[in-house]
Write a protein that holds these residues in place. Structure first.
Motif, PDB file in Angstrom:
ATOM      1  N   VAL A 139      -0.822 -18.240   7.615  1.00 40.03           N
ATOM      2  CA  VAL A 139      -1.715 -18.888   8.576  1.00 40.03           C
ATOM      3  C   VAL A 139      -0.858 -19.613   9.609  1.00 40.03           C
ATOM      4  O   VAL A 139       0.090 -20.319   9.255  1.00 40.03           O
ATOM      5  CB  VAL A 139      -2.650 -19.896   7.868  1.00 40.03           C
ATOM      6  N   ILE A 140      -1.186 -19.411  10.889  1.00 40.56           N
ATOM      7  CA  ILE A 140      -0.540 -20.188  11.956  1.00 40.56           C
ATOM      8  C   ILE A 140      -1.608 -21.149  12.492  1.00 40.56           C
ATOM      9  O   ILE A 140      -2.562 -20.724  13.152  1.00 40.56           O
ATOM     10  CB  ILE A 140       0.020 -19.273  13.071  1.00 40.56           C
ATOM     11  N   PRO A 141      -1.486 -22.444  12.156  1.00 38.52           N
ATOM     12  CA  PRO A 141      -2.531 -23.383  12.552  1.00 38.52           C
ATOM     13  C   PRO A 141      -2.422 -23.799  14.021  1.00 38.52           C
ATOM     14  O   PRO A 141      -1.335 -23.785  14.604  1.00 38.52           O
ATOM     15  CB  PRO A 141      -2.301 -24.582  11.632  1.00 38.52           C
ATOM     16  N   GLY A 142      -3.582 -24.167  14.594  1.00 35.40           N
ATOM     17  CA  GLY A 142      -3.601 -24.594  15.995  1.00 35.40           C
ATOM     18  C   GLY A 142      -3.545 -26.097  16.100  1.00 35.40           C
ATOM     19  O   GLY A 142      -2.496 -26.712  16.324  1.00 35.40           O
ATOM     20  N   SER A 143      -4.702 -26.743  15.908  1.00 36.43           N
ATOM     21  CA  SER A 143      -4.808 -28.198  15.805  1.00 36.43           C
ATOM     22  C   SER A 143      -6.184 -28.455  15.204  1.00 36.43           C
ATOM     23  O   SER A 143      -6.945 -27.501  14.984  1.00 36.43           O
ATOM     24  CB  SER A 143      -4.697 -28.870  17.178  1.00 36.43           C
ATOM     25  N   ARG A 144      -6.520 -29.727  14.979  1.00 40.66           N
ATOM     26  CA  ARG A 144      -7.837 -29.986  14.363  1.00 40.66           C
ATOM     27  C   ARG A 144      -8.991 -29.586  15.296  1.00 40.66           C
ATOM     28  O   ARG A 144     -10.118 -29.437  14.843  1.00 40.66           O
ATOM     29  CB  ARG A 144      -7.953 -31.458  13.980  1.00 40.66           C
ATOM     30  N   GLY A 145      -8.697 -29.415  16.597  1.00 41.77           N
ATOM     31  CA  GLY A 145      -9.764 -29.040  17.534  1.00 41.77           C
ATOM     32  C   GLY A 145      -9.547 -27.660  18.128  1.00 41.77           C
ATOM     33  O   GLY A 145     -10.077 -27.365  19.200  1.00 41.77           O
ATOM     34  N   ASP A 146      -8.763 -26.844  17.463  1.00 45.44           N
ATOM     35  CA  ASP A 146      -8.470 -25.503  17.987  1.00 45.44           C
ATOM     36  C   ASP A 146      -8.556 -24.505  16.831  1.00 45.44           C
ATOM     37  O   ASP A 146      -8.604 -24.891  15.661  1.00 45.44           O
ATOM     38  CB  ASP A 146      -7.054 -25.499  18.590  1.00 45.44           C
ATOM     39  N   PHE A 147      -8.539 -23.224  17.165  1.00 44.22           N
ATOM     40  CA  PHE A 147      -8.565 -22.210  16.117  1.00 44.22           C
ATOM     41  C   PHE A 147      -7.194 -22.106  15.449  1.00 44.22           C
ATOM     42  O   PHE A 147      -6.166 -22.412  16.065  1.00 44.22           O
ATOM     43  CB  PHE A 147      -8.919 -20.844  16.716  1.00 44.22           C
ATOM     44  N   GLY A 166       3.158 -23.068  13.884  1.00 44.23           N
ATOM     45  CA  GLY A 166       1.918 -23.634  14.399  1.00 44.23           C
ATOM     46  C   GLY A 166       1.964 -23.561  15.911  1.00 44.23           C
ATOM     47  O   GLY A 166       2.962 -23.104  16.494  1.00 44.23           O
ATOM     48  N   ALA A 167       0.878 -24.027  16.530  1.00 43.44           N
ATOM     49  CA  ALA A 167       0.856 -24.023  17.999  1.00 43.44           C
ATOM     50  C   ALA A 167       1.980 -24.912  18.537  1.00 43.44           C
ATOM     51  O   ALA A 167       2.598 -24.614  19.556  1.00 43.44           O
ATOM     52  CB  ALA A 167      -0.493 -24.521  18.485  1.00 43.44           C
ATOM     53  N   GLY A 168       2.230 -26.018  17.847  1.00 45.31           N
ATOM     54  CA  GLY A 168       3.312 -26.915  18.257  1.00 45.31           C
ATOM     55  C   GLY A 168       2.845 -27.962  19.261  1.00 45.31           C
ATOM     56  O   GLY A 168       1.858 -27.787  19.972  1.00 45.31           O
ATOM     57  N   ARG A 169       3.575 -29.077  19.293  1.00 44.12           N
ATOM     58  CA  ARG A 169       3.170 -30.207  20.135  1.00 44.12           C
ATOM     59  C   ARG A 169       3.450 -29.955  21.605  1.00 44.12           C
ATOM     60  O   ARG A 169       4.443 -29.320  21.952  1.00 44.12           O
ATOM     61  CB  ARG A 169       3.901 -31.482  19.707  1.00 44.12           C
ATOM     62  N   ALA A 217      -3.454 -22.711  20.847  1.00 43.61           N
ATOM     63  CA  ALA A 217      -2.972 -21.781  19.812  1.00 43.61           C
ATOM     64  C   ALA A 217      -3.012 -20.332  20.294  1.00 43.61           C
ATOM     65  O   ALA A 217      -2.137 -19.528  19.965  1.00 43.61           O
ATOM     66  CB  ALA A 217      -3.820 -21.949  18.554  1.00 43.61           C
ATOM     67  N   GLU A 218      -4.019 -20.023  21.115  1.00 44.75           N
ATOM     68  CA  GLU A 218      -4.182 -18.638  21.574  1.00 44.75           C
ATOM     69  C   GLU A 218      -2.935 -18.159  22.332  1.00 44.75           C
ATOM     70  O   GLU A 218      -2.530 -16.998  22.220  1.00 44.75           O
ATOM     71  CB  GLU A 218      -5.414 -18.581  22.478  1.00 44.75           C
ATOM     72  N   ASN A 219      -2.323 -19.065  23.103  1.00 47.89           N
ATOM     73  CA  ASN A 219      -1.113 -18.685  23.873  1.00 47.89           C
ATOM     74  C   ASN A 219       0.039 -18.311  22.946  1.00 47.89           C
ATOM     75  O   ASN A 219       0.775 -17.356  23.188  1.00 47.89           O
ATOM     76  CB  ASN A 219      -0.635 -19.838  24.763  1.00 47.89           C
ATOM     77  N   ILE A 220       0.181 -19.104  21.871  1.00 45.52           N
ATOM     78  CA  ILE A 220       1.293 -18.861  20.931  1.00 45.52           C
ATOM     79  C   ILE A 220       1.052 -17.529  20.215  1.00 45.52           C
ATOM     80  O   ILE A 220       1.962 -16.706  20.072  1.00 45.52           O
ATOM     81  CB  ILE A 220       1.382 -20.021  19.889  1.00 45.52           C
TER      82      ILE A 220
END
Ligand SMILES: Nc1nc2c(ncn2[C@@H]2O[C@H](COP(=O)(O)O)[C@@H](O)[C@H]2O)c(=O)[nH]1
Ligand SMILES: [Mn+2]
Length: 250
Positions: A139-147, A166-169, A217-220
């Motif tokens: 799983v590659i997580p996005g953030s609590r408000g993203d997919f 993850g999406a990263g900061r 997250a979609e960009n990553i």
């Protein structure tokens, strides 16, 4: 040794989009059921082992065939196992509170060292915030408000068999409250644009971990896909996120 810090979260997620139903079925994931993603580690044990090592050896490496190296690798392996058990315990406690059942499907570590053979060379791969691409779906997580995304890594020596974890900061932690408190109250941050709920008792952390602080997250995911490093299996939507700095709760 009780010190841990960082970003620990557990998130209930629904399967939002399926891109590869066959792989999802093979993983025994039922689309009608929520998934529980637990992000936590060795609760400071890994940090303690590193500090002890630096006190003893400085920043020099250790020769492979030495007792010191064997002792380091044993302690490291124990910390990795401890982290796995920690995640299981968190999951069990949450399921108990929800009166729900669940089974562990995946367990991935993104901070560790492992022996590896790449480009015909035998050596070590040190991953710090990098997900392994040679252990099946991750799983590659996005953030609590993203997919977040369930993906099938495609092995590649070029990327040292590693992926973004993850999406990263986008923003450093210390900037977040100043940027976001004029726009959102703590209460407003307990809901996200995807309609999910956030439980976080730490009023500083709820700003530091706001979705705005992370890259989309979609960009990553599309970058990793474009580089031929992953195949996306499913998109996961946050439903409820519980977040702490990892302090003890007894
Ligand atoms: N689904 C969620 N993803 C999250 C959350 N907080 C952070 N993240 C993502 O996870 C990675 C890994 O975190 P790290 O602390 O090891 O860097 C991070 O890069 C984010 O993209 C969350 O609450 N829910
Ligand atoms: Mn992490």
């Amino acid at each position: 040794m009780r010190e841990s810090g960082g970003n620990h979260f557990a998130e209930l997620q629904s399967i939002d989009e399926v891109y590869d139903a066959a792989v999802l079925d093979a993983l025994a994931i039922n689309k009608q059921q929520l998934q529980l993603l637990v992000h936590s580690g060795s609760r400071g044990l890994g940090q303690f082992i590193l500090r002890q090592h630096i006190e003893q050896h400085g920043h020099r490496g250790l020769a492979v065939d030495t007792a010191d190296c064997a002792a380091y690798l044993l302690a490291h392996q124990q910390a990795v196992q401890f982290a796995t058990l920690n995640r299981r315990l968190i999951a069990q406690r949450i399921l108990l509170r929800l009166s729900a059942n669940g089974q562990a499907l995946l367990d991935i570590n993104h901070n560790l060292v492992l022996p590896a053979q790449m480009h015909g060379l035998q050596g070590w791969v040190h991953r710090k915030g990098a997900t392994p691409a040679d252990v099946g779906p991750v799983v590659i997580p996005g953030s609590r408000g993203d997919f977040s995304y369930l993906v099938l890594p495609l092995a590649s020596d070029l990327s040292l068999n590693s992926l973004a974890h993850g999406a990263g900061r986008k923003w450093i932690r210390s900037e977040c409250k100043g940027r976001l408190s004029p726009r959102y109250t703590v209460a407003q941050l307990s809901r996200t644009k995807l309609g999910s709920h956030v439980i976080c008792a730490d009023r500083q952390l709820i700003y530091e971990e706001a979705p705005e602080a992370y890259k989309p997250a979609e960009n990553i995911i599309s970058t990793l896909e474009g580089a031929g490093l992953i195949k996306v299996i499913a998109r996961l939507r946050p439903v409820l996120t519980y977040k702490t700095r990892g302090e003890c709760c007894e």
